[in-house]
Design a protein around this motif. Structure first.
Motif, mmCIF file in Angstrom:
data_model
loop_
_atom_site.group_PDB
_atom_site.id
_atom_site.type_symbol
_atom_site.label_atom_id
_atom_site.label_comp_id
_atom_site.label_asym_id
_atom_site.label_seq_id
_atom_site.Cartn_x
_atom_site.Cartn_y
_atom_site.Cartn_z
ATOM 1 N N LEU A 85 37.674 24.393 40.402
ATOM 2 C CA LEU A 85 37.603 25.834 40.144
ATOM 3 C C LEU A 85 37.880 26.637 41.416
ATOM 4 C CD1 LEU A 85 34.530 26.075 37.760
ATOM 5 C CD2 LEU A 85 36.915 26.501 37.187
ATOM 6 N N ALA A 86 37.355 26.183 42.535
ATOM 7 C CA ALA A 86 37.569 26.880 43.798
ATOM 8 C C ALA A 86 39.045 26.885 44.172
ATOM 9 C CB ALA A 86 36.740 26.232 44.903
ATOM 10 N N ILE A 87 39.710 25.750 43.977
ATOM 11 C CA ILE A 87 41.150 25.672 44.267
ATOM 12 C C ILE A 87 41.911 26.631 43.374
ATOM 13 C CG2 ILE A 87 43.182 24.168 44.097
ATOM 14 C CD1 ILE A 87 41.289 21.839 44.965
ATOM 15 N N LYS A 88 41.563 26.654 42.091
ATOM 16 C CA LYS A 88 42.223 27.550 41.134
ATOM 17 C C LYS A 88 42.007 29.008 41.539
ATOM 18 C CE LYS A 88 42.001 28.800 36.247
ATOM 19 N NZ LYS A 88 41.271 28.567 34.995
ATOM 20 N N ASN A 89 40.784 29.362 41.923
ATOM 21 C CA ASN A 89 40.481 30.735 42.330
ATOM 22 C C ASN A 89 41.211 31.124 43.609
ATOM 23 O OD1 ASN A 89 38.834 31.189 40.134
ATOM 24 N ND2 ASN A 89 36.967 30.622 41.198
ATOM 25 N N ARG A 90 41.324 30.200 44.569
ATOM 26 C CA ARG A 90 42.057 30.491 45.809
ATOM 27 C C ARG A 90 43.521 30.773 45.514
ATOM 28 N NH1 ARG A 90 38.658 26.492 48.400
ATOM 29 N NH2 ARG A 90 40.190 24.892 47.911
ATOM 30 N N ARG A 91 44.114 29.963 44.639
ATOM 31 C CA ARG A 91 45.514 30.196 44.262
ATOM 32 C C ARG A 91 45.678 31.560 43.619
ATOM 33 N NH1 ARG A 91 46.383 24.527 41.321
ATOM 34 N NH2 ARG A 91 46.504 23.199 43.152
ATOM 35 N N SER A 92 44.778 31.883 42.723
ATOM 36 C CA SER A 92 44.848 33.163 42.022
ATOM 37 C C SER A 92 44.728 34.327 43.010
ATOM 38 C CB SER A 92 43.736 33.241 40.981
ATOM 39 O OG SER A 92 43.731 34.480 40.343
ATOM 40 N N LYS A 93 43.772 34.238 43.929
ATOM 41 C CA LYS A 93 43.598 35.303 44.922
ATOM 42 C C LYS A 93 44.832 35.428 45.811
ATOM 43 C CE LYS A 93 38.580 35.191 45.212
ATOM 44 N NZ LYS A 93 37.409 34.895 46.040
ATOM 45 N N LYS A 94 45.416 34.296 46.186
ATOM 46 C CA LYS A 94 46.605 34.312 47.037
ATOM 47 C C LYS A 94 47.770 34.992 46.315
ATOM 48 C CE LYS A 94 49.388 31.254 49.937
ATOM 49 N NZ LYS A 94 49.607 29.871 50.353
ATOM 50 N N ILE A 95 47.942 34.676 45.045
ATOM 51 C CA ILE A 95 49.016 35.294 44.261
ATOM 52 C C ILE A 95 48.813 36.797 44.170
ATOM 53 C CG2 ILE A 95 49.983 35.473 41.923
ATOM 54 C CD1 ILE A 95 49.539 32.409 41.703
ATOM 55 N N TRP A 96 47.586 37.238 43.870
ATOM 56 C CA TRP A 96 47.319 38.677 43.768
ATOM 57 C C TRP A 96 47.489 39.377 45.118
ATOM 58 C CZ3 TRP A 96 47.799 41.252 39.613
ATOM 59 C CH2 TRP A 96 47.507 40.680 38.384
ATOM 60 N N ARG A 97 47.131 38.702 46.204
ATOM 61 C CA ARG A 97 47.318 39.280 47.531
ATOM 62 C C ARG A 97 48.799 39.478 47.822
ATOM 63 N NH1 ARG A 97 44.844 35.520 50.916
ATOM 64 N NH2 ARG A 97 42.858 36.329 50.203
#
Length: 145
Positions: A85-97
């Protein structure tokens, strides 16, 4: 995976998210997060969910755990799920950034473009009026008849 298993078993037992949340002593939004895969419960809560739904912890986790009573193995499985879940959330945050940076750059370029256009227009407008020669006096000030 835990989220899919929880949702399937909950529905099979005829519980709503609200009813399960009350039985496990959490809010409905927490159950929703578990089912969406946004978070996972800790080992004690997971055991309580299994009791309420009358299934084994291994069924909820969707993995073979040899000794169901061993909280270390359950904790390890939960740690793996949390890491995913943490990996998935990091990817999502990176994309939005990245999307935010691109939008900000587009806005800044447009502001600069409009500002330069306005400055150019104003300088052209005022430079034309300020240059008065004998030849163009008659064009600017028509003769009186």
């Amino acid at each position: 995976m835990f989220s899919e298993n929880l949702k399937t078993i909950r529905k099979a037992k005829g519980y709503t998210q609200e009813e399960l949340a009350i039985k496990v002593n959490v809010v409905r939004q927490t159950v929703s997060k578990w089912e969406k895969g946004l978070s996972v419960p800790d080992a004690d809560v997971l055991s309580h969910i299994a009791e309420v739904l009358e299934v084994s912890v291994s069924e909820l986790l969707g993995a073979d755990i040899k000794q169901e009573d061993s909280k270390n193995e359950v904790a390890e499985q939960l740690a793996k799920i949390s890491e995913q879940l943490a990996i998935k959330n990091r990817r999502s945050k990176k994309i939005w950034r990245i999307i935010g940076i691109i939008l900000l750059a587009i806005i800044i370029v447009n502001i600069i473009w409009v500002t330069v256009g306005m400055i150019s227009f104003n300088s052209y407008k005022y430079s034309e009026k300020s240059i008065v020669t004998e030849e163009n006096v008659e064009e600017i000030l028509p003769e009186e008849k």
